[in-house]
Scaffold this motif. Structure first.
Motif, PDB file in Angstrom:
ATOM      1  N   LYS A 272      13.906 -48.952  90.175  1.00 43.37           N
ATOM      2  CA  LYS A 272      14.770 -50.086  89.802  1.00 43.37           C
ATOM      3  C   LYS A 272      16.185 -49.900  90.357  1.00 43.37           C
ATOM      4  CE  LYS A 272      12.273 -51.337  85.581  1.00 43.37           C
ATOM      5  NZ  LYS A 272      12.354 -51.470  84.102  1.00 43.37           N
TER       6      LYS A 272
ATOM      7  N   ASN B 123       9.761 -44.920  87.915  1.00 49.68           N
ATOM      8  CA  ASN B 123       9.940 -46.376  87.887  1.00 49.68           C
ATOM      9  C   ASN B 123      11.406 -46.742  87.661  1.00 49.68           C
ATOM     10  OD1 ASN B 123       7.213 -47.195  88.306  1.00 49.68           O
ATOM     11  ND2 ASN B 123       6.745 -46.659  86.183  1.00 49.68           N
ATOM     12  N   TYR B 124      12.104 -45.927  86.887  1.00 52.36           N
ATOM     13  CA  TYR B 124      13.533 -46.142  86.663  1.00 52.36           C
ATOM     14  C   TYR B 124      14.296 -45.933  87.975  1.00 52.36           C
ATOM     15  CZ  TYR B 124      17.872 -46.169  83.889  1.00 52.36           C
ATOM     16  OH  TYR B 124      19.091 -46.495  83.365  1.00 52.36           O
TER      17      TYR B 124
ATOM     18  N   GLN C 293      21.400 -41.377  82.936  1.00 50.61           N
ATOM     19  CA  GLN C 293      21.420 -42.623  82.179  1.00 50.61           C
ATOM     20  C   GLN C 293      20.249 -42.765  81.205  1.00 50.61           C
ATOM     21  OE1 GLN C 293      21.660 -45.753  85.116  1.00 50.61           O
ATOM     22  NE2 GLN C 293      23.594 -44.992  85.959  1.00 50.61           N
ATOM     23  N   SER C 294      19.086 -42.242  81.591  1.00 48.63           N
ATOM     24  CA  SER C 294      17.904 -42.425  80.738  1.00 48.63           C
ATOM     25  C   SER C 294      17.473 -41.144  80.042  1.00 48.63           C
ATOM     26  CB  SER C 294      16.730 -42.954  81.576  1.00 48.63           C
ATOM     27  OG  SER C 294      16.270 -41.958  82.473  1.00 48.63           O
ATOM     28  N   GLY C 295      17.979 -39.995  80.520  1.00 49.07           N
ATOM     29  CA  GLY C 295      17.560 -38.731  79.944  1.00 49.07           C
ATOM     30  C   GLY C 295      16.110 -38.417  80.253  1.00 49.07           C
ATOM     31  N   ASP C 296      15.556 -39.051  81.286  1.00 51.45           N
ATOM     32  CA  ASP C 296      14.145 -38.898  81.621  1.00 51.45           C
ATOM     33  C   ASP C 296      14.004 -38.746  83.130  1.00 51.45           C
ATOM     34  OD1 ASP C 296      11.446 -38.753  81.365  1.00 51.45           O
ATOM     35  OD2 ASP C 296      11.132 -40.790  80.641  1.00 51.45           O
ATOM     36  N   THR C 297      12.777 -38.520  83.586  1.00 48.40           N
ATOM     37  CA  THR C 297      12.501 -38.383  85.020  1.00 48.40           C
ATOM     38  C   THR C 297      11.556 -39.482  85.489  1.00 48.40           C
ATOM     39  OG1 THR C 297      10.670 -36.853  84.577  1.00 48.40           O
ATOM     40  CG2 THR C 297      12.845 -35.890  84.958  1.00 48.40           C
ATOM     41  N   ASN C 298      11.674 -40.646  84.878  1.00 43.86           N
ATOM     42  CA  ASN C 298      10.782 -41.766  85.176  1.00 43.86           C
ATOM     43  C   ASN C 298      11.021 -42.288  86.593  1.00 43.86           C
ATOM     44  OD1 ASN C 298       9.377 -44.220  85.268  1.00 43.86           O
ATOM     45  ND2 ASN C 298       9.602 -44.502  83.058  1.00 43.86           N
TER      46      ASN C 298
ATOM     47  N   LYS D 142      21.151 -40.273  88.712  1.00 41.61           N
ATOM     48  CA  LYS D 142      21.572 -41.316  87.772  1.00 41.61           C
ATOM     49  C   LYS D 142      20.469 -41.629  86.778  1.00 41.61           C
ATOM     50  CE  LYS D 142      25.104 -43.481  90.624  1.00 41.61           C
ATOM     51  NZ  LYS D 142      26.168 -42.977  89.721  1.00 41.61           N
ATOM     52  N   THR D 143      19.221 -41.508  87.220  1.00 44.01           N
ATOM     53  CA  THR D 143      18.097 -41.733  86.314  1.00 44.01           C
ATOM     54  C   THR D 143      18.107 -40.720  85.180  1.00 44.01           C
ATOM     55  OG1 THR D 143      16.703 -42.709  88.042  1.00 44.01           O
ATOM     56  CG2 THR D 143      15.580 -41.730  86.150  1.00 44.01           C
TER      57      THR D 143
END
Length: 372
Positions: free
Chosen positions: A300, A296-297, A289-294, A285-286
C-alpha cells in the motif's frame, strides 16, 4: 569386491533416456555425470568394462573411492538407481529409466547372463513387477555425529579433502579449527556434498562475513533439504536470497526464506521500478507505523508513492513534508471552527474608553455615600 549392475534397458549401444538428459544430467555435477554414464555403459555393454567395483571405478575415473560411493548414493536419492547391499558392501546396482513405467527388481528376479560373472542384466520380460517412479522424494537430513580423530585423519589423507581444506583456510583467513573440521566431515560423509560445493559454501559465508559453524551448517542443511547438490543450484539459491528478497527480509527483520505467496507480493513491486532503498524505506515505515511485517502494508505504501511519482528518498521527504503541513493546516482550521461554534465566544462585547471607566467609578462611589 566386484558387483553386478542391472538395468531396465537392453544391452547394446549405450543409450541415455531423454528424461535423464533433460531433468537429471543438467543439474548434476561433472563427477556424478561421469560416474552415471560409465554405469550406463557397463550395464548395456558389459564386455567393454570388465570387473566393476568401487575400487575399479575410482581407478578408471580418476576419483577417490569415497567420491564413487558418494555419487552412487546421490543417484540413488535421485531415483535413477537402487543399490543392492550385503551388509556394508555394494554387491549390485539396478539402474532405472524414468521415461516409462518400469520393472522394479524383487528378491525373486532373474538375470540375463552376459558372459561376465560379475555383471548381469535384469530380465525385465520375465520377472518384471510394474511400478511408477515417484516424481518427488523427501530428503531426510541426517543428524550430526561426533567424528573420531582416526576418522578425521583417514579422510584428511584424501587428495580432494586436502584441496577442500586448503580452500576453506583461504576463505576463513585462518587455519581450520576442530569445529570446522567436524562440520566438513558432516558435509562430506552425511550430506554427500562435493568438495566444490563445500568450497562455494565457505566462500558464500565469507562473503556475507558470517563464518561461524552454526551459520554455515544452517545454509548446508537448507541446501540438503532442497536437494541442492551442485554449485550451479547453490548459486541459483544464493542469488534468489541475495537478490530482491534479501533487502526486504533485512528491513523487516525476517530470518527465513519467503514463502511462495510472499514472493509473489514482492515480485509484484517490480511494476513500480523502485530502487532497493525505496523498498527498504517502505519496509521500515511499515514496521514503525504498524508494528508488524505485513507485506500487504508495504504494498500500500509503495502503491501510494508510485501514484505520487516518487523516484528518490528526497521525493519521499518532500511528500511527507507536504503531508505534515497539510495536516497542520487542517488541524488549525478544525480548532478555529470549534471555537467559532462556541456560544459564549459568539457574544459581542462592548468597547469602553477611559472616560467611561472614570464615569462608572464615580457612579459607584456616589451609590456608596447615598448621593443621588
Amino acid at each position: 569386491m566386484g558387483f553386478m549392475i542391472t538395468t531396465d534397458g537392453t544391452p547394446g549401444n549405450t543409450q541415455v533416456p531423454n528424461e535423464i538428459l533433460l531433468h537429471y544430467i543438467l543439474r548434476a555435477n561433472g563427477e556424478n555425470v561421469k560416474i552415471y554414464l560409465y554405469l550406463l555403459m557397463a550395464s548395456q555393454n558389459p564386455g567393454l568394462t570388465g570387473q566393476v567395483s568401487v575400487e575399479t571405478l575410482a581407478d578408471r575415473l580418476d576419483l577417490t573411492e569415497r567420491d564413487i560411493v558418494r555419487s552412487l548414493h546421490y543417484w540413488e536419492r535421485e531415483g535413477l538407481l537402487t543399490l543392492l547391499m550385503d551388509g556394508d558392501h555394494i554387491v549390485g546396482i539396478s539402474l532405472h529409466n524414468p521415461d516409462m513405467v518400469q520393472a522394479a527388481p524383487d528378491p525373486t528376479h532373474t538375470f540375463i547372463e552376459t558372459g561376465a560373472p560379475h555383471l548381469r542384466v535384469l530380465n525385465t520380460e520375465r520377472d518384471a513387477v510394474e511400478y511408477e517412479m515417484p516424481k518427488e522424494q523427501t530428503v531426510n537430513v541426517p543428524e550430526r555425529i561426533e567424528y573420531t580423530p582416526m576418522q578425521i585423519e583417514a579422510l584428511s589423507k584424501d587428495v580432494e579433502m586436502q584441496r577442500t581444506l586448503s580452500h576453506i583456510e583461504q576463505a576463513l583467513g585462518a587455519p581450520v579449527t576442530p569445529a570446522h573440521m567436524q562440520l566438513v566431515m558432516y558435509l562430506i560423509c552425511d550430506l554427500s556434498f562435493s568438495g566444490d560445493l563445500i568450497c562455494y559454501l565457505y566462500d558464500l559465508a565469507s562473503e556475507r562475513k558470517k563464518t561461524n559453524t552454526r551459520y554455515i551448517e544452517s545454509i548446508a542443511i537448507n541446501w540438503a533439504t532442497k536437494g541442492i547438490q551442485t554449485v550451479v543450484d547453490a548459486r541459483a539459491e544464493a542469488a534468489d536470497f541475495a537478490g530482491k528478497y534479501r533487502p526486504v527480509a533485512h528491513a523487516l527483520g525476517i530470518h527465513r526464506d519467503f514463502a511462495p505467496a510472499e514472493k509473489e507480493i514482492i515480485d509484484s513491486w517490480d511494476a513500480y521500478d523502485f530502487s532497493d532503498e525505496i523498498i527498504t524505506e517502505a519496509c521500515k515505515k511499515t514496521v514503525i507505523q504498524s508494528g508488524d511485517t505485513n507485506l500487504n502494508y508495504v504494498s500500500k505504501i509503495l502503491a501510494g508513492w508510485h501514484d505520487k511519482n516518487v523516484h528518490t528518498l528526497d521525493d519521499i521527504a518532500r511528500i511527507e513534508e507536504a503531508y505534515h503541513k497539510s495536516r497542520k493546516t487542517r488541524s488549525s482550521a478544525a480548532q478555529k471552527k470549534r471555537l467559532n461554534n462556541n456560544a459564549f465566544q459568539n457574544f459581542k462585547g462592548r468597547d469602553y474608553t477611559d472616560e467611561d471607566y472614570e464615569d462608572m467609578e464615580l457612579q459607584f462611589l456616589q451609590k456608596r455615600k447615598g448621593t443621588p
